[in-house]
Write an enzyme that holds these catalytic residues in place. Structure first.
Site, PDB file in Angstrom:
ATOM      1  N   LYS A 184       0.838  -1.210   0.000  1.00 33.27           N
ATOM      2  CA  LYS A 184       0.000   0.000   0.000  1.00 33.27           C
ATOM      3  C   LYS A 184       0.871   1.259   0.000  1.00 33.27           C
ATOM      4  O   LYS A 184       0.467   2.307  -0.505  1.00 33.27           O
ATOM      5  CB  LYS A 184      -0.987  -0.008   1.165  1.00 33.27           C
ATOM      6  CG  LYS A 184      -0.398   0.173   2.569  1.00 33.27           C
ATOM      7  CD  LYS A 184      -0.285   1.621   2.978  1.00 33.27           C
ATOM      8  CE  LYS A 184       0.349   1.763   4.347  1.00 33.27           C
ATOM      9  NZ  LYS A 184       0.658   3.177   4.682  1.00 33.27           N
ATOM     10  N   THR A 240      -4.167   5.617   3.179  1.00 37.89           N
ATOM     11  CA  THR A 240      -2.895   6.138   2.671  1.00 37.89           C
ATOM     12  C   THR A 240      -3.086   6.953   1.401  1.00 37.89           C
ATOM     13  O   THR A 240      -2.486   8.013   1.226  1.00 37.89           O
ATOM     14  CB  THR A 240      -1.929   4.959   2.421  1.00 37.89           C
ATOM     15  OG1 THR A 240      -1.711   4.282   3.661  1.00 37.89           O
ATOM     16  CG2 THR A 240      -0.605   5.413   1.842  1.00 37.89           C
TER      17      THR A 240
END
Ligand SMILES: NC(=O)C1=CN([C@@H]2O[C@H](COP(=O)(O)OP(=O)(O)OC[C@H]3O[C@@H](n4cnc5c(N)ncnc54)[C@H](O)[C@@H]3O)[C@@H](O)[C@H]2O)C=CC1
Ligand SMILES: O=C(CO)COP(=O)(O)O
Length: 316
Positions: free
Chosen positions: A174, A231
């Site tokens: 990620k 994120t």
């Protein structure tokens, strides 16, 4: 913060004795969490032996690429039956090892004494005690449950999982996808482009996870989709912000200088790509990030190449 709020005594190790003194006296970490009063249950020390002494859980949360060297120094000081808990979201350069693999190797402990805590947990929001959830993973479900009990608070909701591979991969990849979405953001691309990168980034992560024996369901959970959304959408994310600066045209050196903390994806993009190659998994977005960050390819050129790759049927 979470462990202290959950009733644990926390001994926080830092490299600088003067910062440890300042934290104990002022109850604030001025460098990393200015303005946040730390719970009384947290004491800081520059002595790793003092920090590790008698610890039920030893939480490891240094930049991934520094883990091996640090843990080699700390291993002799670890409490005999401590459970080592990794919050680190990276893949080791050179070995392409996940953090829990480095821990079992360097600390010479069985996998049953290594846990991972991961998920959409941007530090500043956690420190503000905003509602959040996480995954606590260990191959031994009872250890995961012990860690869950040690860190559950009214604002922090941990879920257990035994798929350590999938949880660690979700957290590491990620950061790479966060760089990609940040770059798109910096280039002025819109939400269609960013949603495409998030979706195909999750597919890339899942493909690699499946090749490594992970549970595909892990990636639609907090360690995968959850952390990816946090994120890729938050300005608090160092990886997202790092990518945005690159996308705006800053050089790598300028961007590194502007990023005061760790953007794990900058180094891990290469080790994640290495991991993909070792497992015969195509990682086009990761490859594109490596070409921009480490090979100096202009983002617009890299984007055109990514878009011109043959589109396979959409499958995980
Ligand atoms: N900051 C966040 O929002 C979150 C970070 N993490 C993970 O935590 C891990 C640590 O990252 P952050 O704490 O964000 O980084 P950071 O840049 O805030 O630094 C973490 C700590 O490591 C220390 N440090 C830096 N280099 C070191 C070295 N060579 N040896 C020993 N200590 C060193 C720093 O002084 C700092 O106290 C990363 O893997 C990150 O992905 C996980 C969840 C949330
Ligand atoms: O892992 C994190 C949130 O879950 C922190 O993200 P960054 O490392 O991109 O700041």
């Amino acid at each position: 913060m979470v462990l202290a709020d959950a009733g644990c005594e926390v001994s926080l190790w830092g490299r600088r004795a003067e910062l440890a003194k300042e934290i104990n006296a002022g109850r604030v970490n001025p460098d990393y969490l200015p303005g946040v009063e730390l719970p009384a249950a947290i004491t800081a020390t520059a002595d790793p032996a003092e920090a590790a002494h008698d610890a039920d859980f030893t939480v490891l949360v240094v930049p991934s690429q520094t883990l091996r060297g640090n843990l080699a120094a700390w291993a002799p000081m670890l409490a005999p039956d401590t459970v080592l808990v990794s919050l680190m979201k990276g893949v080791e350069l050179g070995t392409a090892k996940r953090m829990s693999e480095v821990i079992t190797e360097v600390a010479d402990v069985p996998a049953e004494r290594v846990a991972v805590l991961t998920g959409p947990n941007l530090a500043k929001e956690i420190a503000a005690r905003q509602p959040a959830a996480a995954v606590v993973a260990c191959v031994d479900e009872t250890v995961a449950q012990r860690l869950q009990a040690a860190c559950i608070t009214p604002y922090f909701r941990p879920y257990t999982n035994t798929d350590v591979v999938g949880c660690e991969l979700g957290g590491a990849v990620k950061n790479v996808i966060g760089l990609a979405v940040g770059i798109a953001n910096g280039m002025g691309l819109g939400d269609n482009s960013k949603a495409t990168l998030i979706t195909r980034g999750l597919a890339e992560t899942t493909r690699l996870g499946l090749a490594m024996g992970a549970d595909p369901l892990t990636f639609s959970g907090l360690a995968g989709l959850g952390d990816l959304v946090a994120t890729c959408s938050s300005p608090l994310s160092r990886n997202n912000t790092f990518g945005t600066n690159l996308g705006r045209g800053m050089t790598l050196q300028e961007t590194i200088a502007a990023t005061k903390q760790t953007a794990e994806g900058v180094k891990s993009c290469e080790s994640v790509l290495d991991l993909g190659r070792r497992h015969g998994v195509d990682m086009p977005i990761t490859e594109t990030v490596v070409s921009i960050v480490h090979d100096g390819k202009p983002p617009i050129v890299a984007l055109k190449e990514l878009m011109s790759r043959s589109a396979k049927p959409e499958r995980r």
